[in-house]
Design an enzyme around this catalytic site. Structure first.
Site: not given
Length: 368
Positions: A14, A108-109
């Protein structure tokens, strides 16, 4: 939790305050300062906040006006999704150096299954450390990671040592970890559900574990089954490298509330054009059109219609949205309109044949 099962090695990566961190990376003048991506103006909404802004209580999905009240020195920055996607692509390239079993959740993860990996490294903990170091070297951005035997626990673990840290929950640590965990930190239990659990005397994982399956199903419905299993470390969902898109859409928030249906139709036409572009780019089409209406009092309404054929052209999408718009009276002025297409033809496409390789349930001593 029985030790006699096939334990996976799952990493949840993350990125730390991703959008805000990219902006601070690209503009040194913003470093160390409270910034919010998006959110500018009286109608804006915060897309992301830097850690410096979070200290003041600024959070994503918060109105720009509220964020400004909490942090008068807050600096608003316009979103730059082209740049965020560029960084995200660089990060994913690093993931694929280690495994093809990568399931992106957003820019983003992502989850990574490194049970068997391209480096032949038996330690998921060391792999996560290497990945974070490579991300920093290649992009200049910090990432956090959680490592454990399934996606649920890895996701929870990735929050523990944020920012720029990682946490491994070894197989033998899973149950003690979950028993002492604050119920608010369980992924999938939001604020409303947590407050409901408090009324039932559930404050920690141990409290949740004390409730029977029948009790949880009675008071929390189908979700009760999920809660019963996750607190026992049971979450069998595999990392899915190819996630099938379920819907595609676009929406617009207006600078001023609108009441004229003529103005609404004008906005819907632009939205339909954007959807047509996205459909063509993704090579998909859909049968179900959903119109999303958010009123000035922030109440939300959706209206849907399913057609007997697949849609891709803006003219048909717009005509259906228009029909839905006039389906019922407007109860207030409108601040947001959106159109989405679901029931996509991706669901009709043949799925890849499952691997013939079987997972043999044996007791394994894993090095995490």
């Amino acid at each position: 939790m029985s030790k006699h099962f096939f334990e996976r090695k799952i990493i949840h990566v993350d990125m730390d305050a991703f959008y805000a961190s990219v902006e601070q990376l690209d503009n040194p003048d913003l470093r160390g300062k409270p910034i919010a991506v998006g959110g500018g103006g009286k109608r804006g909404v915060v897309s992301a906040a830097s850690y410096e802004a979070r200290v003041f209580g600024v959070r994503s999905a918060m109105s720009g006006a509220q964020a400004q009240r909490l942090c008068p020195e807050l600096i608003f920055v316009k979103t730059n999704f082209t740049r965020y996607k560029e960084c995200s692509q660089q990060i994913r390239e690093i993931f694929y150096e280690y495994t093809d079993k990568v399931e992106p959740l957003s820019l983003d993860e992502a989850y990574l299954d490194v049970t068997e990996n391209k480096k032949g490294n038996p330690s998921a903990t060391l792999i996560a450390k290497e990945i974070r170091e490579k991300i920093k070297a290649k992009t200049g951005l910090n990432a956090s990671a959680g490592i454990s035997i399934n996606k649920f626990i890895a996701k929870v673990a990735s929050d523990i040592n944020k920012p720029n840290g990682q946490k491994t929950i070894n197989p033998e640590e899973v149950i003690p970890f979950l028993e002492t965990l604050d119920i608010r930190k369980f992924y999938g239990i939001g604020k409303v559900t947590a407050e409901k659990m408090y009324l039932h005397g559930i404050f920690t994982g141990n409290d949740l574990k004390s409730k029977s399956l029948e009790y949880l199903e009675e008071h929390f419905g189908k979700s009760g089954t999920y809660y019963y299993h996750i607190v026992r470390g049971i979450h069998n969902s595999e990392v899915k490298p190819h996630r099938t898109r379920k819907s595609l859409g676009a929406e617009r928030t207006f600078s001023e509330n609108i009441t004229s249906e003529l103005f609404m139709m004008e906005r819907l036409e632009h939205i339909a054009e954007e959807i047509e572009r996205r459909l063509e780019k993704s090579n998909v089409a859909g049968k179900t059109v959903t119109l999303k209406i958010k009123y000035s009092d922030f109440t939300l309404q959706t209206r849907s219609k399913t057609l007997p054929y697949y849609l891709r052209k803006k003219e048909v999408i717009l005509e259906t949205a228009k029909e839905l718009l006039y389906q019922d009276d407007m109860k207030n002025s409108v601040r947001l309109l959106g159109i989405s297409l679901s029931n996509l033809n991706t669901e009709d496409r043949p799925k890849a044949k499952p691997s013939l390789k079987k997972e043999i349930a044996v007791q394994l001593k894993f090095e995490f």
